[in-house]
Scaffold this motif. Structure first.
Motif, mmCIF file in Angstrom:
data_model
loop_
_atom_site.group_PDB
_atom_site.id
_atom_site.type_symbol
_atom_site.label_atom_id
_atom_site.label_comp_id
_atom_site.label_asym_id
_atom_site.label_seq_id
_atom_site.Cartn_x
_atom_site.Cartn_y
_atom_site.Cartn_z
ATOM 1 N N LEU A 114 0.713 120.304 106.226
ATOM 2 C CA LEU A 114 1.388 120.467 104.934
ATOM 3 C C LEU A 114 0.403 120.972 103.876
ATOM 4 C CD1 LEU A 114 3.677 117.314 104.978
ATOM 5 C CD2 LEU A 114 4.358 119.690 105.264
ATOM 6 N N GLY A 115 -0.819 120.452 103.893
ATOM 7 C CA GLY A 115 -1.833 120.912 102.944
ATOM 8 C C GLY A 115 -2.174 122.380 103.173
ATOM 9 N N GLY A 116 -2.278 122.766 104.451
ATOM 10 C CA GLY A 116 -2.527 124.170 104.771
ATOM 11 C C GLY A 116 -1.412 125.057 104.247
ATOM 12 N N LEU A 117 -0.169 124.553 104.342
ATOM 13 C CA LEU A 117 0.985 125.303 103.833
ATOM 14 C C LEU A 117 0.883 125.491 102.319
ATOM 15 C CD1 LEU A 117 4.282 124.096 105.566
ATOM 16 C CD2 LEU A 117 3.486 126.443 105.262
ATOM 17 N N VAL A 118 0.466 124.435 101.610
ATOM 18 C CA VAL A 118 0.341 124.540 100.150
ATOM 19 C C VAL A 118 -0.671 125.616 99.794
ATOM 20 C CG1 VAL A 118 -0.436 123.360 98.064
ATOM 21 C CG2 VAL A 118 1.059 122.174 99.674
ATOM 22 N N ILE A 119 -1.814 125.596 100.484
ATOM 23 C CA ILE A 119 -2.856 126.578 100.174
ATOM 24 C C ILE A 119 -2.370 127.996 100.465
ATOM 25 C CG2 ILE A 119 -5.094 127.411 100.982
ATOM 26 C CD1 ILE A 119 -6.047 124.589 100.962
ATOM 27 N N ALA A 120 -1.691 128.164 101.608
ATOM 28 C CA ALA A 120 -1.162 129.490 101.935
ATOM 29 C C ALA A 120 -0.095 129.907 100.925
ATOM 30 C CB ALA A 120 -0.587 129.482 103.347
ATOM 31 N N ALA A 121 0.710 128.938 100.449
ATOM 32 C CA ALA A 121 1.776 129.263 99.495
ATOM 33 C C ALA A 121 1.186 129.750 98.178
ATOM 34 C CB ALA A 121 2.662 128.041 99.266
ATOM 35 N N ILE A 122 0.108 129.104 97.733
ATOM 36 C CA ILE A 122 -0.526 129.539 96.484
ATOM 37 C C ILE A 122 -1.091 130.945 96.653
ATOM 38 C CG2 ILE A 122 -2.440 129.083 94.912
ATOM 39 C CD1 ILE A 122 -2.044 126.087 95.580
ATOM 40 N N ASP A 123 -1.775 131.135 97.786
ATOM 41 C CA ASP A 123 -2.361 132.428 98.099
ATOM 42 C C ASP A 123 -1.280 133.508 98.117
ATOM 43 O OD1 ASP A 123 -4.826 133.611 98.724
ATOM 44 O OD2 ASP A 123 -4.128 133.957 100.767
ATOM 45 N N ASN A 124 -0.203 133.209 98.832
ATOM 46 C CA ASN A 124 0.891 134.159 99.020
ATOM 47 C C ASN A 124 1.629 134.435 97.708
ATOM 48 O OD1 ASN A 124 3.882 134.504 99.341
ATOM 49 N ND2 ASN A 124 3.286 134.912 101.468
ATOM 50 N N GLY A 125 2.011 133.350 97.009
ATOM 51 C CA GLY A 125 2.799 133.505 95.794
ATOM 52 C C GLY A 125 2.032 134.241 94.714
ATOM 53 N N MET A 126 0.739 133.917 94.552
ATOM 54 C CA MET A 126 -0.043 134.595 93.521
ATOM 55 C C MET A 126 -0.325 136.024 93.923
ATOM 56 S SD MET A 126 -2.431 131.579 92.025
ATOM 57 C CE MET A 126 -2.960 132.590 90.665
ATOM 58 N N GLY A 127 -0.412 136.261 95.231
ATOM 59 C CA GLY A 127 -0.564 137.624 95.706
ATOM 60 C C GLY A 127 0.644 138.465 95.328
ATOM 61 N N LEU A 128 1.843 137.885 95.521
ATOM 62 C CA LEU A 128 3.073 138.598 95.161
ATOM 63 C C LEU A 128 3.083 138.946 93.679
ATOM 64 C CD1 LEU A 128 5.936 136.663 97.013
ATOM 65 C CD2 LEU A 128 4.976 138.884 97.579
ATOM 66 N N LEU A 129 2.548 138.011 92.870
ATOM 67 C CA LEU A 129 2.559 138.220 91.423
ATOM 68 C C LEU A 129 1.417 139.123 90.975
ATOM 69 C CD1 LEU A 129 3.336 134.555 90.361
ATOM 70 C CD2 LEU A 129 4.876 136.498 90.211
ATOM 71 N N GLY A 130 0.575 139.539 91.911
ATOM 72 C CA GLY A 130 -0.487 140.470 91.594
ATOM 73 C C GLY A 130 -1.721 139.847 90.980
ATOM 74 N N PHE A 131 -1.914 138.550 91.203
ATOM 75 C CA PHE A 131 -3.121 137.914 90.673
ATOM 76 C C PHE A 131 -4.331 138.234 91.538
ATOM 77 C CE2 PHE A 131 -0.074 135.162 88.473
ATOM 78 C CZ PHE A 131 -0.661 135.116 87.223
ATOM 79 N N ALA A 164 -8.205 134.235 90.245
ATOM 80 C CA ALA A 164 -7.139 133.366 89.759
ATOM 81 C C ALA A 164 -6.655 132.429 90.863
ATOM 82 C CB ALA A 164 -5.991 134.216 89.230
ATOM 83 N N LYS A 165 -6.597 132.935 92.112
ATOM 84 C CA LYS A 165 -6.161 132.090 93.235
ATOM 85 C C LYS A 165 -7.098 130.905 93.410
ATOM 86 C CE LYS A 165 -4.179 135.853 95.993
ATOM 87 N NZ LYS A 165 -4.442 136.688 97.174
ATOM 88 N N TYR A 166 -8.411 131.184 93.343
ATOM 89 C CA TYR A 166 -9.384 130.097 93.489
ATOM 90 C C TYR A 166 -9.152 129.033 92.414
ATOM 91 C CZ TYR A 166 -12.201 132.828 96.802
ATOM 92 O OH TYR A 166 -12.650 133.522 97.891
ATOM 93 N N VAL A 167 -8.954 129.512 91.170
ATOM 94 C CA VAL A 167 -8.794 128.570 90.063
ATOM 95 C C VAL A 167 -7.568 127.685 90.290
ATOM 96 C CG1 VAL A 167 -8.255 128.383 87.604
ATOM 97 C CG2 VAL A 167 -10.009 129.996 88.379
ATOM 98 N N VAL A 168 -6.446 128.297 90.671
ATOM 99 C CA VAL A 168 -5.219 127.527 90.858
ATOM 100 C C VAL A 168 -5.366 126.554 92.035
ATOM 101 C CG1 VAL A 168 -2.785 127.674 91.471
ATOM 102 C CG2 VAL A 168 -3.747 129.228 89.774
#
Lengths: 253, 428
Positions: B382-399, B403-407
């Motif tokens: 589940l933790g791995g999923l959260v990290i991938a979700a942040i990576d993926n979602g911020m990627g979609l938003l063009g960050f 910024a990904k590291y910070v979040v």
């Protein structure tokens, strides 16, 4: 082999040194079955070292440990446990993150097709606690972290019963307990003895000792000073023996 | 889908009605429990600080809602399947880390140990070496397990801190990788099966068969265990709750297959359950079983909870610790094979330093304690999923990566804070 009047455990000349410090200087002690033997002594008298030798944690430098009539070598807690010697430590030695059943069976889990047999262990633990009239625990599946001091002590003692230990060693079992919980633990000690277990009890609390003990052994500076039946000793004599190694008093009546 | 929340089923108990002056829950066979009472007990445990997977599931939902509201592409079927594939390496590395975190230790080398596993498998399937794919994968896992055994032995037999030994491992295995690959070098993975681990998908029908077979096996095992408990007079979940658990697993499996079987292609049709998702689930089931049902797993928790108590119970601490480090590195090796498969190559650009930080962060975000004794394999996934979700979602938003590291850092801090606050509710 064991004869009817042979004590369960017999120590002869047990000696243990740490560097220059002689913690035990040739200690003799007999521990009979079905009785509480209290071990008294000031801080540093060697009580803890002695029970650690019996529990297999320290190897004595010299002397003999005779278990049911035969000399034994205890090279580790597992060896002592296999003979039927269980120690309830002052710091309790329970795993807070495990539940009551897991703690009671730790090191001797029952398996079923290679997997932990939780059900059978839970039933056995429940039966043992009920037999001992330990009735204050809400669930045997609750973590030990959520138990009171007296309940933890009860779990540790019930573990010794569950494993059918012949000798239960208790290091200050009531040190951190309130009045009601102390009562509960002392009742449990008498229950053990009535069922034929031998109990070796370390306690600083003279009231406790005189409530439950059948015999009192007094240590001083690594030596066994005296061992007397409870009827031939009183608190003042114990204090004399602890501090000076001798006492001329008569038992107060 | 599998649900590993059996702990709730096993640990809970219920007060029986008083039946005498010494009335107690321990007296007599437990009466049938209503679902309501059983749930109340679960709630009491949560309030007592044993929050389990609740915070991370809540976090996952929160992250999904935020990204979906900012960008309508996040919760599309295509992106969700992508997310599961991206999360595979993180989830596997976090599971690896759970083995040693449970002991109160840490393994900083998992990133580059995974790299070594990737190099071994890529090297061996080259045409000029010519090993079959399965032999190459086994060799990679054997190599990483040996690394774990070596590091574990140094830590337990010589008594060196795991932090230092695995920090040395991080540098050493990075060096070994660079040495084998050459400066800036890389090895292509020239094997269809190995590449297929991360890129191939099951046919639609096969996805349904696998998912439903999994639910049936889970359902039968769960039902049998709970029924056995109910008939033996120990505290057991009522039949309706057992049925609800199995129903929940069924719903989860159906949703997963529906999402995976939808056409997510843009130019050509793409659909089906990715094989790598099954790989992660298989590892999750196997390691959860090892930790939850086997004696070894219990001893891992015992050593992590109170090493001295475990020693006095006659448990061989060195053996348990060494084995845990071995299993940690072995799982990192699986992650390495998946990593090489996904990139279809392994190169010196592998950032094992960031990977290990994500592995530890994933395990902790999932709910594993850094202090030992508390945590489950599911937390790593589940933790791995959260990290991938942040990576993926911020990627979609063009960050940017910055910024990904910070979040990710903020989420990690929030997770640790939740654990610390919940812990105050505990009575230890």
């Amino acid at each position: 082999m064991s004869t009817p009047d042979e004590p369960l455990l017999r120590l002869r000349g047990v000696t243990k040194t740490f560097g220059a410090v002689e913690a035990l200087a040739g200690v003799d002690l007999d521990v009979p079955g079905g009785a509480v033997t209290a071990l008294a002594g000031d801080n540093g008298a060697g009580k803890s070292t002695l029970i650690k030798c019996i529990a297999g944690i320290y190897a004595p430098d010299a002397g003999e440990i005779i278990w049911e009539g035969s000399p034994v070598r205890l090279d580790g807690p597992a060896a002592a446990a296999a003979l039927g010697i269980q120690t309830v430590y002052q710091d309790l030695a329970l795993c807070d993150n495990l539940d009551i059943v897991q703690n009671m069976f730790l090191g001797r889990e029952r398996l079923r097709r290679g997997q932990l047999d939780d059900l059978s262990m839970e039933q056995a633990a429940t039966d043992t606690l009920r037999d001992l009239a330990v009735t204050t625990v809400r669930s045997v599946r609750q973590h030990v972290a959520s138990l009171s001091g007296g309940q933890r002590q009860s779990v540790a003692i019930a573990k010794a019963v569950l494993w059918e230990s012949k000798l239960v060693i208790m290091d200050e079992p009531t040190a951190a307990l309130g009045v009601a919980q102390t009562r509960m633990v002392l009742d449990l000690v008498r229950t053990l003895v009535d069922r034929g277990h031998a109990v070796l009890l370390i306690s600083h609390n003279m009231t406790d000792v005189f409530q439950v003990a059948d015999r009192v052994a007094v240590m001083r500076q690594g030596r066994m000073v005296d061992v007397r039946p409870i009827g031939e000793i009183d608190q003042r004599i114990v204090v004399d023996l602890m501090t000076t190694g001798q006492s001329d008093r008569e038992v107060a009546r | 889908m599998t649900d590993h929340d059996t702990a709730t089923g096993r640990r809970a108990a219920t007060p029986t009605p008083p039946d005498g002056p010494t009335a107690t829950v321990l007296a007599g066979p437990t009466e049938a429990v209503t679902a309501r009472e059983y749930l109340a007990l679960g709630w009491r445990r949560i309030k007592g600080g044993e929050t389990g997977v609740l915070p991370v599931v809540g976090g996952l939902l929160l992250v999904s809602v935020i990204f979906e509201s900012l960008d309508r592409h996040f919760l599309t079927t295509g992106n969700l399947v992508n997310l599961l594939v991206q999360a595979a390496v993180y989830a596997l590395l976090s599971m690896a880390e759970v083995f040693v975190l449970l002991l109160g230790e840490i393994d900083l080398s998992v990133g580059f140990v995974a790299g070594v596993g990737a190099v071994v498998v890529a090297w061996l399937v080259q045409p000029q070496v010519g090993w079959p794919w399965w032999a190459a994968v086994l060799a990679a896992l054997a190599a990483t397990a040996a690394i774990g055994a070596l590091q574990g032995t140094l830590i337990t037999r010589i008594g060196l801190p795991s932090f230092v030994v695995t920090l040395a491992g991080l540098l050493f295995w990075n060096g070994v990788m660079l040495f084998v690959l050459g400066n800036g070098g890389s090895i292509l993975v020239q094997d269809d099966v190995v590449n297929g681990i991360s890129s191939s998908t099951l046919p639609r029908l096969a996805g349904w068969v696998v998912a439903l077979a999994g639910v049936v096996v889970y359902g039968v095992l769960t039902w049998r265990r709970d029924a056995r408990r109910r008939s033996s007079g120990v505290a057991a979940p009522p039949a309706v709750l057992t049925a609800a658990k199995i129903g929940g697993a069924l719903v989860g499996a159906v949703v997963l297959v529906l999402v995976a079987n939808a056409d997510r292609g843009i130019l050509a049709p793409v659909f089906g359950l990715p094989v790598v998702v099954l790989v992660v689930l298989a590892v999750l089931v196997l390691w959860s079983w090892l930790l939850g049902r086997r004696r070894f797993g219990l001893y891992v928790y015992a050593v992590g909870g109170n090493a001295e108590a475990a020693r006095r119970a006659g448990i061989g601490l060195a053996r348990i610790r060494t084995l845990s480090f071995l299993l940690c590195s072995l799982t990192a090796g699986i992650a390495g094979v998946v990593y090489a498969s996904r990139l279809r190559s392994i190169s010196t650009s592998l950032d094992g330093g960031t990977l290990v930080l994500y592995a530890v962060a994933g395990a902790v975000i999932g709910g594993t304690s850094l202090f030992g004794g508390r945590g489950r394999m599911l937390h790593g996934v589940l933790g791995g999923l959260v990290i991938a979700a942040i990576d993926n979602g911020m990627g979609l938003l063009g960050f940017s990566a910055a910024a990904k590291y910070v979040v990710t850092a903020v989420v990690l801090l929030v997770a640790v804070t939740i654990d610390a606050v919940a812990r105050r509710g505990r009575t230890d």
